[in-house]
Design a protein around this motif. Structure first.
Motif, mmCIF file in Angstrom:
data_model
loop_
_atom_site.group_PDB
_atom_site.id
_atom_site.type_symbol
_atom_site.label_atom_id
_atom_site.label_comp_id
_atom_site.label_asym_id
_atom_site.label_seq_id
_atom_site.Cartn_x
_atom_site.Cartn_y
_atom_site.Cartn_z
ATOM 1 N N ASP A 144 14.271 -7.631 -3.145
ATOM 2 C CA ASP A 144 15.115 -6.351 -2.188
ATOM 3 C C ASP A 144 15.215 -7.189 -0.320
ATOM 4 O OD1 ASP A 144 14.899 -4.183 -0.276
ATOM 5 O OD2 ASP A 144 13.593 -3.087 -2.562
ATOM 6 N N ARG A 146 15.105 -5.777 2.510
ATOM 7 C CA ARG A 146 14.486 -4.449 3.058
ATOM 8 C C ARG A 146 13.020 -5.091 2.966
ATOM 9 N NH1 ARG A 146 15.103 0.709 -0.243
ATOM 10 N NH2 ARG A 146 14.502 -0.608 -1.871
ATOM 11 N N ALA A 147 12.863 -5.364 1.890
ATOM 12 C CA ALA A 147 11.773 -6.340 2.193
ATOM 13 C C ALA A 147 11.433 -7.205 2.651
ATOM 14 C CB ALA A 147 10.654 -6.300 0.363
ATOM 15 N N TYR A 154 7.911 -9.755 10.395
ATOM 16 C CA TYR A 154 6.351 -9.951 11.696
ATOM 17 C C TYR A 154 5.360 -11.292 11.246
ATOM 18 C CZ TYR A 154 4.559 -4.848 11.028
ATOM 19 O OH TYR A 154 4.168 -3.668 11.164
ATOM 20 N N SER A 247 6.276 -0.749 -11.533
ATOM 21 C CA SER A 247 7.071 -1.201 -10.799
ATOM 22 C C SER A 247 8.400 -1.758 -10.087
ATOM 23 C CB SER A 247 6.403 -3.003 -10.183
ATOM 24 O OG SER A 247 6.296 -3.193 -11.377
ATOM 25 N N ARG A 248 9.172 -0.345 -10.997
ATOM 26 C CA ARG A 248 10.284 -0.831 -10.798
ATOM 27 C C ARG A 248 10.625 -0.334 -8.772
ATOM 28 N NH1 ARG A 248 13.018 1.190 -14.864
ATOM 29 N NH2 ARG A 248 15.262 1.154 -13.765
ATOM 30 N N VAL A 250 11.960 1.841 -6.575
ATOM 31 C CA VAL A 250 12.354 2.734 -6.586
ATOM 32 C C VAL A 250 13.919 3.511 -6.205
ATOM 33 C CG1 VAL A 250 10.030 3.673 -6.439
ATOM 34 C CG2 VAL A 250 10.994 3.138 -4.764
ATOM 35 N N VAL B 85 6.770 -2.931 12.843
ATOM 36 C CA VAL B 85 8.181 -1.956 12.344
ATOM 37 C C VAL B 85 8.213 -0.216 10.868
ATOM 38 C CG1 VAL B 85 8.456 -3.699 10.682
ATOM 39 C CG2 VAL B 85 10.656 -2.121 11.695
ATOM 40 N N PHE B 87 11.013 1.358 8.954
ATOM 41 C CA PHE B 87 12.156 1.052 8.980
ATOM 42 C C PHE B 87 12.562 2.583 8.084
ATOM 43 C CE2 PHE B 87 11.120 -3.528 8.054
ATOM 44 C CZ PHE B 87 12.398 -3.682 8.791
ATOM 45 N N ASP B 89 14.262 2.942 6.301
ATOM 46 C CA ASP B 89 14.091 3.244 4.557
ATOM 47 C C ASP B 89 12.740 2.025 4.328
ATOM 48 O OD1 ASP B 89 14.300 2.881 1.955
ATOM 49 O OD2 ASP B 89 16.250 2.229 2.267
ATOM 50 N N ALA B 91 10.901 0.889 2.812
ATOM 51 C CA ALA B 91 10.990 -0.648 2.102
ATOM 52 C C ALA B 91 9.190 -1.174 2.161
ATOM 53 C CB ALA B 91 11.121 -2.000 3.458
ATOM 54 N N LEU B 92 8.866 -0.551 0.892
ATOM 55 C CA LEU B 92 7.918 -0.785 -0.008
ATOM 56 C C LEU B 92 7.741 -1.564 -1.439
ATOM 57 C CD1 LEU B 92 5.846 2.824 -0.145
ATOM 58 C CD2 LEU B 92 6.213 0.989 1.540
ATOM 59 N N LEU B 93 6.665 -2.810 -1.253
ATOM 60 C CA LEU B 93 6.954 -3.094 -2.143
ATOM 61 C C LEU B 93 6.758 -2.540 -3.476
ATOM 62 C CD1 LEU B 93 4.963 -6.600 -0.801
ATOM 63 C CD2 LEU B 93 7.312 -6.135 -1.073
ATOM 64 N N PRO B 94 7.481 -2.546 -4.577
ATOM 65 C CA PRO B 94 7.477 -1.969 -5.773
ATOM 66 C C PRO B 94 6.205 -1.809 -6.617
ATOM 67 C CG PRO B 94 9.457 -2.728 -5.912
ATOM 68 C CD PRO B 94 8.403 -3.010 -5.023
ATOM 69 N N VAL B 104 0.395 -5.309 4.455
ATOM 70 C CA VAL B 104 1.328 -6.909 4.146
ATOM 71 C C VAL B 104 1.612 -6.851 5.138
ATOM 72 C CG1 VAL B 104 3.403 -6.803 4.306
ATOM 73 C CG2 VAL B 104 2.523 -5.956 1.645
ATOM 74 N N PRO B 137 4.065 3.128 -5.322
ATOM 75 C CA PRO B 137 5.432 3.636 -4.410
ATOM 76 C C PRO B 137 6.321 4.938 -5.585
ATOM 77 C CG PRO B 137 5.298 1.393 -3.861
ATOM 78 C CD PRO B 137 3.781 1.358 -4.878
ATOM 79 N N ARG B 145 6.146 8.084 0.790
ATOM 80 C CA ARG B 145 6.879 6.922 0.229
ATOM 81 C C ARG B 145 6.734 6.320 2.404
ATOM 82 N NH1 ARG B 145 11.587 6.756 -2.895
ATOM 83 N NH2 ARG B 145 10.321 7.765 -4.730
ATOM 84 N N ARG B 152 1.995 1.186 7.525
ATOM 85 C CA ARG B 152 1.909 0.366 7.462
ATOM 86 C C ARG B 152 1.907 -0.318 8.967
ATOM 87 N NH1 ARG B 152 6.168 -1.598 3.584
ATOM 88 N NH2 ARG B 152 7.295 -0.617 5.345
#
Ligand code: ATP
Ligand code: MG
Lengths: 522, 256
Positions: A144, A146-147, A154, A247-248, A250, B85, B87, B89, B91-94, B104, B137, B145, B152
């Motif tokens: 992802d 975005r992740a 950071y 954990s897919r 979303v 930050v 976002f 979106d 942008a969580l880690l699923p 994180v 999430p 979310r 975060r």
């Protein structure tokens, strides 16, 4: 409840199929008894039970060891490739070759150069390596975005992104890869057994029983091979379901994938390209030097050129090779196109007749786990040894993977994208035309890439085992005549052809997908 | 010694070239946000708000101009844990639970998790997700979310806090509530806040200054100072003076 209902209807369908099989088999309706009833097969299995353990153990040992080695190498290579795109570029030629080569073509070579179980383990590992390596690279690079941004925001570096996002994000892809890789290992081991050497192994057993006109035994062996491959698939399927849970991702990641670092100036790019082409030959040469097999038996790239173009018998060698190609290639294309075409139509119409296809999907999935090409002897029983056999083998080994790729790809189309036209009152057909078919394009290409090498493999195996024509037969004959030059030439030519076709598909795919603004599916 | 501006952009330009089209996303964007100030940025969709933020975070490099975050280049500031930050979106880690997602930034900055457990818990409670610490999430609503993303963003007590439409998926009531919370947290931490939003009232309620952008090319057309005293109470939303400022901004926004 829907799942419950579909499970029951699946069971019911399976029961009906088994019953039909039994009746047809008992009455000897197919090709004068070529398809025995299930109970007859089981009965024969029981009679032969003393034979099986050693054969099964040999195949399991080779495929298991190959599986472990292939995965270790695949994951390590995948991580390196994902981190260093230059390495991916340099090894591109090798990777394509490993993916596209018909295993049967190099089985004799491995038997010539390695000894004992090594050829089988190697072939099994090669089948695994590609699947796992690709899954790792895809999992890591398609994490992802975005992740990834979050970690970078950071101040996280490449290692943090790998550690926190990419490796974990790659797990589903890798697990899905293992699921496919496990049956591949079994197939590789069996094909290597076809290639010769050794007394034990299901492939050896199958081959040895082919001439004896005992359909029930052949089917028994096929059944056992299928069950082994199927169990390995099911094991990893279960594992990935356990581990993945909810954990897919979303939401759909709509970010345009970053262009691969194409910012290289022409000179390094050219060098990397040349390195990519040289690498397979370098490995080939290095392999021969390492194994230390005498020049008479093992041919370096130069040895093959010498044999085909310069040596005393060059002319006759060329003529035989070309004649074989003329027999093999047309049927490869016809079979592949037919397989792909059926798969495409069926996958598209799955949107029109979802229930019918839902019932078919389990069958298609099961065939994914079968070492289909290794079951060619069974088709020989039913279809005889003519061209029909080659065609059917080819269609059957291309159709199912293509269908599964397409159907699963289409299942990924976001629900909202499909519902949008419907919300405006579009008919099912309009919906398919506007959403399903365009969305299936990347998967159609992916399916094509997948089927190119399989088609060639299918044709060559049918030729080798049954029809006595084409490249497969030439390879088999050359083994008998100890015509080492020809063995290496056929292997080299068939790998080169596979790579070439693959590359053609990739180029067309890039052109088309870029025009419509899509990116290619794994 | 003079305190450097929290965020300083000087003549920033950015052009995207992709698939035959060339988009001038930003042209000559100059903006300085004093340390401890609250800046809201507003503009039509596609005018380059997110791009400004991504450049300030060092996720995108500017083609022209200079960027300083608390006196340092963006990436250096990020590495020092200066920035936080959230976002557009979430942008969580699923595969991580709510708590592990909030952790994180701490992990990236190599801060001990054990020692920060209370802080993490406090942030989760702050955004109203007590009881959901171990949810994934996929099991949360869109608004929940986003609240995880906000928790975060706050967990490192950043000196400079970037938010890209962090309340986009929240309902009006919750949004007001979060606005109040954000104001409180911001006042407590003394951070420099940078908020991208589409809500004029939200911008006016929260910010010291509202920056209005226009598209094609993306540029700043006006910076409006918001005079209301702090802390601002919910009653401000119905104040006529408040509405006057909002109307003015709306006019600027629509090319007045
Ligand atoms: N990676 C990219 N590649 C190409 N163009 C981009 C990219 N990112 C942004 N753009 C373009 O830059 C312009 C500004 O985008 P940006 O995301 O900053 O807009 P925005 O103001 O945040 O819009 P919104 O309010 O809809 O979020 C848009 O025209 C967009 O198409
Ligand atoms: Mg935006």
């Amino acid at each position: 409840m829907a799942a419950e209902a579909s499970r029951w209807s699946g069971l019911r369908n399976a029961a009906i199929l088994l019953l039909l099989w039994e009746i047809v088999g008992r009455l000897d309706l197919v090709a004068g008894g070529a398809l025995p009833g299930l109970t007859e097969i089981l009965h024969r299995l029981w009679i032969d039970r003393a034979d099986y353990p050693l054969h099964i153990w040999a195949t399991l040992y080779a495929s298991g060891l190959g599986f472990v080695i292939g995965n270790l190498v695949g994951i390590a290579a995948g991580v390196i490739f994902a981190l260093f795109p230059a390495a991916l570029r340099v090894f591109r030629g090798v990777n394509i070759a490993v993916f596209a080569l018909p295993p049967i073509a190099i089985a004799p070579i491995l038997v010539l150069t390695l000894s004992g179980m090594a050829p089988r383990v190697t072939l099994a590992a090669m089948g695994v390596y590609f699947v796992t390596m690709t899954a790792t690279v895809i999992g890591i690079t398609q994490a992802d975005s975005r992740a990834r941004d979050l970690i970078r925001a950071y101040g996280g570096g490449r290692w943090d992104v790998l550690r926190l996002v990419q490796l974990r994000g790659a797990v589903p892809a890798i697990l899905a890869g293992l699921r496919v890789a496990a049956p591949n290992a079994v197939l590789g081991a069996i094909l290597a057994e076809f290639g010769g050497g050794g007394r034990w192994g299901l492939g050896t057993y199958l081959l040895g029983s082919l001439g004896r006109g005992e359909p029930d035994r052949l089917w028994g062996i096929g059944l056992v091979a299928t069950v082994i491959a199927g169990l390995s698939y099911a094991g990893f399927a279960l594992l990935s379901r356990r581990m993945l849970g909810a954990s897919r991702a979303v939401t759909l990641n709509a970010a345009v994938p970053e262009a691969a670092p194409a910012k290289l100036s022409p000179v390094p790019r050219l060098l990397l390209g040349l390195a990519a082409i040289a690498m397979p030959f370098l490995l080939w040469w290095g392999f021969i030097r390492l194994t230390g097999v005498p020049d008479l038996i093992s041919k370096t790239p130069w040895g093959v050129i010498d044999y085909l173009f310069l040596g005393r018998s060059a002319e006759s060698a060329q003529a035989r090779l070309l004649a074989a190609l003329a027999e093999t290639l047309p049927i490869t294309f016809v079979g592949m196109l037919a397989g792909l075409g059926f798969a495409f139509l069926l996958a598209i119409s799955s949107r029109l007749f979802p229930r019918a296809i839902a019932a078919f999907m389990p069958v298609a999935l099961i065939t994914q786990t079968m070492p289909l090409v290794a079951l060619t002897p069974l088709l020989v029983l039913i279809l005889g040894r003519g061209t029909t056999l080659t065609l059917w083998v080819t269609i059957s080994v291309t159709f199912f993977p293509a269908f599964v790729t397409l159907a699963q790809g289409l299942a990924l189309v976001p629900r909202s994208a499909e519902e949008l036209p419907r919300a405006y009152g579009a008919s099912r057909w309009t919906e398919i035309r506007m959403v399903t078919i365009p969305a299936s394009l990347p998967y159609l290409f992916a399916a094509t890439r997948l089927t190119v090498p399989r088609a060639l493999l299918g044709v060559m195996i049918a030729e080798w085992l049954a029809t006595g024509k084409g490249l497969g037969n030439l390879l088999n004959q050359s083994r008998g005549f100890l015509d080492y030059g020809m063995i290496w030439s056929v292997a080299a030519v068939s790998v080169a052809l596979s790579v070439l076709f693959y590359q053609i598909v990739v180029v067309i795919e890039r052109r088309v997908l870029r025009r419509v603004g899509m990116s290619s599916a794994e | 010694m003079q305190v450097p501006d929290g965020i300083a952009l000087d003549g920033v330009g950015k052009t995207f070239a992709g698939r035959g089209k060339v988009v001038e996303a930003l042209r000559d964007v100059t903006l300085s946000c004093p340390s401890g100030s609250f800046t809201a940025i507003i503009g039509p969709s596609g005018c380059g708000k997110s791009t400004v933020m991504r450049i300030a975070l060092g996720l995108e490099s500017a083609d022209a101009g200079q960027v300083r975050i608390a006196g340092a280049p963006p990436l250096a500031a990020a590495r020092d844990g200066v920035t936080g930050v959230a976002f557009q979106d979430a942008a969580l880690l699923p595969w991580r639970t709510v708590r592990r997602n909030v952790e994180v930034p701490l992990e990236v900055l190599r801060q001990p998790l054990r020692a920060n457990a209370a802080k993490v818990q406090a942030m989760i409670e702050l955004v109203g997700l007590k009881g959901y610490e171990n949810a994934l999430p996929g099991e949360l609503s869109g608004g929940m979310r986003q609240r995880v993303a906000i928790a975060r963003a706050l967990v490192t007590h950043p000196k400079v806090l970037f938010m890209d439409e962090p309340f986009g998926a929240l309902d009006q009531i919750l949004r007001r509530q979060m606005n109040l919370e954000l104001q409180r947290i911001w006042a407590e931490t003394g951070s420099t806040a940078f908020l991208v939003t589409h809500g004029i009232d939200e911008a006016v309620f929260l910010a010291d200054r509202v920056v209005v952008m226009h598209a094609n090319p993306g540029r700043i057309v006006e910076v409006i100072d918001i005079p209301f005293a702090r802390p601002r109470a919910p009653e401000l939303f119905s104040d006529p003076a408040f509405h006057a400022v909002c109307d003015h901004i709306a006019k600027v926004l629509h090319g007045g």
